[in-house]
Scaffold this active site. Structure first.
Site, short mmCIF file in Angstrom:
data_model
loop_
_atom_site.label_atom_id
_atom_site.label_comp_id
_atom_site.label_asym_id
_atom_site.label_seq_id
_atom_site.Cartn_x
_atom_site.Cartn_y
_atom_site.Cartn_z
N SER A 32 -5.32 11.73 -2.67
CA SER A 32 -5.26 10.30 -2.92
C SER A 32 -5.12 10.06 -4.41
O SER A 32 -5.57 10.86 -5.24
CB SER A 32 -6.54 9.64 -2.40
OG SER A 32 -6.69 8.34 -2.93
N CYS A 72 0.80 -1.22 0.00
CA CYS A 72 0.00 0.00 0.00
C CYS A 72 0.84 1.27 0.00
O CYS A 72 2.06 1.24 -0.08
CB CYS A 72 -0.99 -0.05 1.15
SG CYS A 72 -2.27 -1.31 0.85
N ASP A 73 0.15 2.40 0.15
CA ASP A 73 0.64 3.68 -0.32
C ASP A 73 2.05 4.09 0.12
O ASP A 73 2.90 4.38 -0.71
CB ASP A 73 -0.33 4.78 0.10
CG ASP A 73 -1.65 4.68 -0.64
OD1 ASP A 73 -1.95 3.61 -1.16
OD2 ASP A 73 -2.37 5.67 -0.70
N LYS A 74 2.31 4.19 1.41
CA LYS A 74 3.63 4.66 1.86
C LYS A 74 4.61 3.52 2.03
O LYS A 74 5.81 3.73 2.13
CB LYS A 74 3.51 5.41 3.20
CG LYS A 74 2.50 6.53 3.21
CD LYS A 74 2.66 7.42 2.00
CE LYS A 74 1.39 8.16 1.68
NZ LYS A 74 0.19 7.35 1.54
N GLU A 117 -3.49 13.19 2.89
CA GLU A 117 -4.22 12.93 1.65
C GLU A 117 -5.65 13.36 1.86
O GLU A 117 -6.22 13.12 2.92
CB GLU A 117 -4.20 11.42 1.35
CG GLU A 117 -3.31 11.05 0.21
CD GLU A 117 -3.35 9.56 -0.08
OE1 GLU A 117 -2.43 9.11 -0.73
OE2 GLU A 117 -4.29 8.87 0.36
#
Length: 556
Positions: A471, A119-121, A445
């Site tokens: 996002s 996922c994102d980070k 975000e």
């Protein structure tokens, strides 16, 4: 072997006794020790299954003659953290992930590392860690979530945030909202559109640190487990060759990553994370600015895909069409990617040499792109002299050039309340400030406000600008990363209600219609808001973090 420092010789008898406490036998001390950095947790849908991916990778290591040891990595679910205090902590974890992996790997003498993010980070944090420790490394992600479906229509997480806005506008009742809630996210994996997680997992393929399929094979497929097993075998080959991340993360790799980014229409967050990875890899673009490099690549790279939120297609559709290799093959037709760039398995050309486009509606051929330029654009002007970023491919054509009055808010919450309270009008430019890396702190975000606008039918009627970020699921004229941020005295902090903001995305400009003298007068009177957080992790982060224009890395 590097691991001999913790397992060989008389002086290491105490160390071996500790290994034996975990079930090791003598024969294993003669084999390479491979660390598996796995971000498994029970709070992130993209990570809940990573233990199965890690087991498959470990089986591959053992097949190839190595011994693997798994250790945990933290991760925040941006969807669950969205819209409240928790989102301040998301970007902060990227630096914590880098530091914690460095500590674990260097302290325990691993010979090589398999990185398992999703996922994102977590993906950029692991990429940064790989570049920093510079030991033989291979990545395999957990894969994307399948799209949800209701009444024949595909659903993603964006659907849910937009539905909240639709309920607020009286366009949807709560019963339908609940029905969507039940169907939107059908199982494990990173959220199903070309949001930040899937963007970064696809970009990892272009960087050359993962096998083809890393970014697109759905999480629930056995193909994903086979990919993980092959990754375990591959890391042993990479170790034998002593092939290290900085051998791969060259200028060509970053140019390839940006070209793929533009063709796919990736998340604006890639403009935050790629500079941070480049910093750890000791790569500096000519001229020193990643923002300018992004625009150079975007100017010549066509946008070939319109996945959610820019369109209706999900990442599983991209995979069925042939995935990242097909996109790379199209770009290679005009030498927009360097196929000779090294990867963990050979050269990048090895990934796309035999690729076949199985659905030209999902991956358009180079001769028939959605647009002649890339999916992202960086803007500059008196409002953002150091730059800002927009997902151009997700902006309605009528909003590519827009001028309107500023509606100024000093927090995401205040802006969201105004949107849901129907106080935003067609033509407005919503300004959300003091949400940057330092001012937030944490650079939240903000999918809530943009999705609410879309749900109310205003995403093609009003713009939104911020020194925070959005996002990858955001669509509309949403311009983030405005630098310098308000907390550092940026012009966004000097704006007043009604100031006219002029946005020209195709010409890459963003300005406030004020004379230089008026800006200087306001600056002389400006006082920053008091810090929102005065202690703990966030306060430390605010003191250490640099501008979003440089990737929000820590000060040296």
């Amino acid at each position: 072997m590097r691991s001999d420092s913790v397992k060989k010789g008389i002086a290491r008898a105490p160390h071996r006794s500790l290994f034996k406490a975990m079930g090791f036998i003598d024969e294993e001390f003669d084999r390479p020790l491979i660390g598996i950095a796995a971000a498994k947790s029970e709070i992130v849908p993209g990570h809940v299954h990573l233990d199965t991916i890690a087991r498959a990778a470990a089986e591959g290591v053992r097949l190839a003659g190595g011994v693997s040891v798994q250790f945990p990595v933290i991760g925040v679910c941006d969807g669950i953290a969205m819209g409240h205090e928790g989102m301040r902590y998301s970007l902060v974890t990227r630096e914590l992930i880098v530091d914690s992996i460095e500590c674990m790997v260097m302290a325990h003498g691993f010979d090589a590392v398999i990185f398992i993010p999703n996922c994102d980070k977590i993906v950029p944090g692991m990429l940064m860690a790989a570049a920093r420790i510079n030991l033989p490394s291979v990545f395999v992600s957990g894969g994307p979530m399948l799209a949800g479906h209701r009444q024949g229509k595909p659903l993603t997480l964006t659907t849910m945030f937009e539905a909240v806005g639709a309920v607020g506008a009286g366009k949807m009742d709560e019963a339908e909202l609940y029905a969507l809630e039940e169907a939107a996210c059908p199982g494990c994996g990173s959220c199903s559109g070309m949001f930040t997680a899937n963007s970064m997992n696809c970009v990892t393929e272009a960087l050359g640190l993962a096998l083809p399929g890393n970014g697109t094979i759905p999480a629930v497929m056995a193909e994903r487990l086979r990919l993980a097993k092959r990754t375990g075998v591959l890391v042993m080959e990479v170790l034998k060759k002593d092939l290290r991340p900085r051998d791969i993360l060259t200028g060509a790799a970053f140019m390839n990553a940006l070209a793929l980014d533009m063709a796919l229409g990736c998340s604006t967050n890639t403009a935050l994370h790629l500079p941070a990875v480049a910093h750890e890899a000791a790569f500096t673009p000519a001229g020193g600015s990643f923002i300018d490099l992004l625009n150079q690549v975007s100017a010549v790279t066509p946008n070939l895909c319109r996945l959610a939120p820019a369109g209706q297609d999900a990442v599983e559709d991209l995979h069925a069409a042939g995935g990242v290799p097909v996109v790379l093959r199209e770009l290679a037709k005009k030498n927009l990617v360097d196929g000779s760039a090294p990867t963990v398995y050979g050269t990048l050309a090895d990934a796309f040499r035999n690729a076949e486009n199985l659905n030209p509606k999902i991956i358009r051929p180079l001769e028939d792109p959605y647009s002649a330029t890339g999916g992202l654009a960086a803007l500059r002007g008196n409002l953002a002299p150091d730059g800002c970023v927009v997902k151009r491919s997700a902006v309605a054509a009528n909003m590519l050039k827009h001028a309107g009055p500023a509606r100024v808010f000093d927090s995401e919450e205040a802006a969201f309340d105004a949107i849901m309270g129907r106080r935003i009008r067609k033509g407005d430019v919503i300004v959300i400030r003091y949400e940057g890396p330092r001012g937030g702190p944490g650079m939240k975000e903000m999918l809530g406000p943009t999705a609410a606008l879309a749900g109310m039918g205003l995403d093609d009627q009003a713009a939104l600008i911020t020194d925070g970020r959005f996002s990858g699921a955001t669509k509309g004229a949403a311009i983030g990363h405005i630098s310098p941020e308000a907390a550092e005295g940026g012009v966004i902090g000097l704006l007043r209600e009604g100031d006219i903001i002029e946005i020209d995305i195709d010409n890459r400009t963003i300005n406030v219609k004020l004379e230089d003298e008026e800006i200087a007068r306001r600056r002389s009177q400006w006082k920053p808001l008091p810090p929102k957080v005065r202690s703990g992790c966030l306060a430390r982060y605010a003191r250490q973090v640099c501008s979003a224009a440089g990737g929000a890395i820590f000060k040296e």
